[in-house]
Design an enzyme around this catalytic site. Structure first.
Site, PDB file in Angstrom:
ATOM      1  N   ASN A   8      -2.605   2.100  13.262  1.00 26.08           N
ATOM      2  CA  ASN A   8      -3.869   2.787  13.548  1.00 26.08           C
ATOM      3  C   ASN A   8      -4.724   1.804  14.343  1.00 26.08           C
ATOM      4  O   ASN A   8      -5.225   0.828  13.802  1.00 26.08           O
ATOM      5  CB  ASN A   8      -4.578   3.207  12.252  1.00 26.08           C
ATOM      6  CG  ASN A   8      -5.913   3.892  12.524  1.00 26.08           C
ATOM      7  OD1 ASN A   8      -6.679   3.471  13.388  1.00 26.08           O
ATOM      8  ND2 ASN A   8      -6.211   4.931  11.769  1.00 26.08           N
ATOM      9  N   GLU A  35      -5.255   7.308  15.802  1.00 28.03           N
ATOM     10  CA  GLU A  35      -6.686   7.200  16.071  1.00 28.03           C
ATOM     11  C   GLU A  35      -6.928   6.528  17.432  1.00 28.03           C
ATOM     12  O   GLU A  35      -7.715   5.595  17.555  1.00 28.03           O
ATOM     13  CB  GLU A  35      -7.418   6.449  14.949  1.00 28.03           C
ATOM     14  CG  GLU A  35      -8.861   6.872  14.818  1.00 28.03           C
ATOM     15  CD  GLU A  35      -9.569   6.298  13.586  1.00 28.03           C
ATOM     16  OE1 GLU A  35     -10.789   6.539  13.493  1.00 28.03           O
ATOM     17  OE2 GLU A  35      -8.934   5.638  12.750  1.00 28.03           O
ATOM     18  N   TYR A 106      -1.331  11.278  11.688  1.00 31.81           N
ATOM     19  CA  TYR A 106      -2.613  10.707  11.293  1.00 31.81           C
ATOM     20  C   TYR A 106      -3.265  11.693  10.324  1.00 31.81           C
ATOM     21  O   TYR A 106      -3.921  12.649  10.742  1.00 31.81           O
ATOM     22  CB  TYR A 106      -3.489  10.446  12.523  1.00 31.81           C
ATOM     23  CG  TYR A 106      -4.886   9.946  12.201  1.00 31.81           C
ATOM     24  CD1 TYR A 106      -5.098   8.998  11.207  1.00 31.81           C
ATOM     25  CD2 TYR A 106      -5.990  10.434  12.905  1.00 31.81           C
ATOM     26  CE1 TYR A 106      -6.383   8.550  10.909  1.00 31.81           C
ATOM     27  CE2 TYR A 106      -7.273   9.985  12.621  1.00 31.81           C
ATOM     28  CZ  TYR A 106      -7.461   9.048  11.621  1.00 31.81           C
ATOM     29  OH  TYR A 106      -8.733   8.602  11.322  1.00 31.81           O
ATOM     30  N   ASP A 149      -0.533   6.655   9.857  1.00 32.78           N
ATOM     31  CA  ASP A 149      -1.616   6.399   8.908  1.00 32.78           C
ATOM     32  C   ASP A 149      -1.731   7.658   8.056  1.00 32.78           C
ATOM     33  O   ASP A 149      -2.330   8.638   8.464  1.00 32.78           O
ATOM     34  CB  ASP A 149      -2.914   6.112   9.662  1.00 32.78           C
ATOM     35  CG  ASP A 149      -4.109   5.940   8.727  1.00 32.78           C
ATOM     36  OD1 ASP A 149      -3.899   5.941   7.498  1.00 32.78           O
ATOM     37  OD2 ASP A 149      -5.233   5.814   9.230  1.00 32.78           O
ATOM     38  N   ASN A 151      -3.164   7.700   5.166  1.00 31.57           N
ATOM     39  CA  ASN A 151      -4.459   7.600   4.481  1.00 31.57           C
ATOM     40  C   ASN A 151      -4.360   7.769   2.967  1.00 31.57           C
ATOM     41  O   ASN A 151      -5.315   8.202   2.328  1.00 31.57           O
ATOM     42  CB  ASN A 151      -5.465   8.589   5.090  1.00 31.57           C
ATOM     43  CG  ASN A 151      -6.404   7.898   6.066  1.00 31.57           C
ATOM     44  OD1 ASN A 151      -6.920   6.826   5.781  1.00 31.57           O
ATOM     45  ND2 ASN A 151      -6.595   8.499   7.221  1.00 31.57           N
ATOM     46  N   ASP A 251      -9.118  -2.094  11.578  1.00 32.59           N
ATOM     47  CA  ASP A 251      -9.070  -2.395  10.148  1.00 32.59           C
ATOM     48  C   ASP A 251      -7.675  -2.174   9.558  1.00 32.59           C
ATOM     49  O   ASP A 251      -7.430  -2.489   8.389  1.00 32.59           O
ATOM     50  CB  ASP A 251     -10.125  -1.597   9.367  1.00 32.59           C
ATOM     51  CG  ASP A 251     -10.200  -0.132   9.760  1.00 32.59           C
ATOM     52  OD1 ASP A 251      -9.444   0.298  10.637  1.00 32.59           O
ATOM     53  OD2 ASP A 251     -11.037   0.585   9.176  1.00 32.59           O
ATOM     54  N   HIS A 252      -6.758  -1.650  10.372  1.00 37.02           N
ATOM     55  CA  HIS A 252      -5.348  -1.518   9.994  1.00 37.02           C
ATOM     56  C   HIS A 252      -4.514  -2.568  10.726  1.00 37.02           C
ATOM     57  O   HIS A 252      -4.908  -3.053  11.795  1.00 37.02           O
ATOM     58  CB  HIS A 252      -4.804  -0.147  10.392  1.00 37.02           C
ATOM     59  CG  HIS A 252      -5.431   1.010   9.682  1.00 37.02           C
ATOM     60  ND1 HIS A 252      -4.793   1.723   8.696  1.00 37.02           N
ATOM     61  CD2 HIS A 252      -6.653   1.602   9.838  1.00 37.02           C
ATOM     62  CE1 HIS A 252      -5.583   2.699   8.267  1.00 37.02           C
ATOM     63  NE2 HIS A 252      -6.716   2.646   8.953  1.00 37.02           N
TER      64      HIS A 252
END
Length: 261
Positions: A8, A35, A106, A149, A151, A251-252
Site C-alpha cells: 500500500n 491506494e 484494497y 491491503d 485491512n 505507513d505500510h
C-alpha cells in the site's frame, strides 16, 4: 521461479521515487500497489519502465483508492469487480503467461467505529468481504495468487496487543470472521504464515506514533494468499520493515513471496 510483492503505497505519484527504489533494490517480478490515489493515465510509468517494469494493469481514480499491478513479465488484463457496489477502484486482476492469475485487493479500512449501525464505512467493509466470500465460493479460483491491503490483522500475533485491539477496527472478531469466511470460500492459503508460522509479524505502523520503531505497535494488514493447487510452490516470504523508515514513507511496508511455477 517468480517473486511477487504487495505494498500500500499511499499515493503512487507522491512516492514514485520510493517505488523505483524498491524496484531497483529488491527487483520483484511483480509488484502490486494499493491506494495509488491516481487515475491510470497519471501513474508515473516512465520511471518504472526504466527500471524494467514495462507492463501494468491498473484501476484508478483521482485522489482515492486505486490498485495497480506492475510487472517485468508480460501481463494480460483479467478484469475487475466493483465489490459492494461502492464505485471504488479496489480490485483488479491480471494473468501471467504461465497461467497464474494475480488478484490485487484494497479492502476498505472501515472507519473508526466497529459498528455498522453507527458507522456506514464499517458496514461497507463487511459487505465487501461478504461479496468476496460469495464470489470465491461461486468461482472456485485455481492457479491464483491474491495479494493486497486487506485491512484486517486476523491472528493474535498479527497485532502488537490482541487484548487491547479486540474492539479496534482491523482486529475485531466480526472482521476476522468475515475475512476467514472469504479465505475459506476460495480455499486460499496464507503464504506468509505458511512460511513464518510463529511470532509477531507486522506490515503497518501508524503515522500517529512519535517513534514508530520504538513503540512497535504494528499490525499485519497486508497479505499474500494462494490457491491450494499452487500454495506448496510458495516460499521465501518476508516483510521489509526497514522501508517504514525511508524518507516520507507509506505507513505500510512491502510484503514478499516467491513461487516455483
Amino acid at each position: 521461479m517468480f517473486s511477487i510483492a504487495t505494498w500500500n503505497i499511499n499515493s503512487v505519484r507522491l512516492r514514485a521515487g520510493l517505488v523505483e527504489r524498491l524496484l531497483r533494490d529488491e527487483a520483484p517480478d511483480v509488484l502490486c500497489l494499493q491506494e495509488i490515489k491516481s487515475p491510470v493515465d497519471k501513474v508515473p510509468l516512465e520511471g518504472f519502465a526504466a527500471a524494467g517494469y514495462r507492463y501494468m494493469v491498473a484501476r484508478g481514480q483521482k485522489g482515492y483508492n486505486g490498485v495497480a499491478i506492475l510487472s517485468r513479465l508480460p501481463l494480460q488484463d483479467a478484469g475487475d469487480r466493483d465489490y459492494a457496489g461502492l464505485g471504488h477502484a479496489r480490485q483488479v486482476a491480471a494473468r501471467l503467461e504461465n497461467g497464474v492469475t494475480i488478484h490485487n485487493f484494497y479492502v476498505p479500512a472501515g472507519g473508526d467505529i466497529a459498528d455498522r449501525e453507527q458507522n456506514v464505512k464499517f458496514g461497507q467493509k463487511l459487505d465487501f468481504l461478504t461479496e468476496m466470500r460469495d464470489v470465491f465460493h461461486a468461482e472456485r479460483p485455481q492457479k491464483s495468487i491474491l495479494v493486497g491491503d486487506l485491512n484486517i490483522a486476523p491472528r493474535e500475533d498479527d497485532v502488537w496487543s490482541h487484548k487491547q485491539l479486540l474492539k479496534v477496527v482491523s482486529h475485531t472478531p466480526v472482521e476476522v470472521e468475515h475475512l476467514g469466511a472469504a479465505q475459506d470460500a476460495g480455499g486460499w492459503v496464507d503464504i506468509t504464515r505458511q512460511d513464518i508460522p510463529q511470532g509477531q509479524l507486522y506490515s503497518w505502523w501508524s503515522y500517529r506514533a512519535r517513534d514508530w520503531d520504538a513503540a512497535d505497535r504494528g499490525r499485519r494488514l497486508d497479505h499474500i494468499w494462494a490457491t491450494p493447487d499452487i500454495s506448496n510452490a510458495g516460499h521465501g516470504s518476508r516483510i521489509l520493515r526497514p522501508v517504514r523508515g525511508w524518507d516520507q514513507p507509506s505507513d505500510h511496508v512491502p510484503v514478499f513471496a516467491s513461487f516455483d511455477l
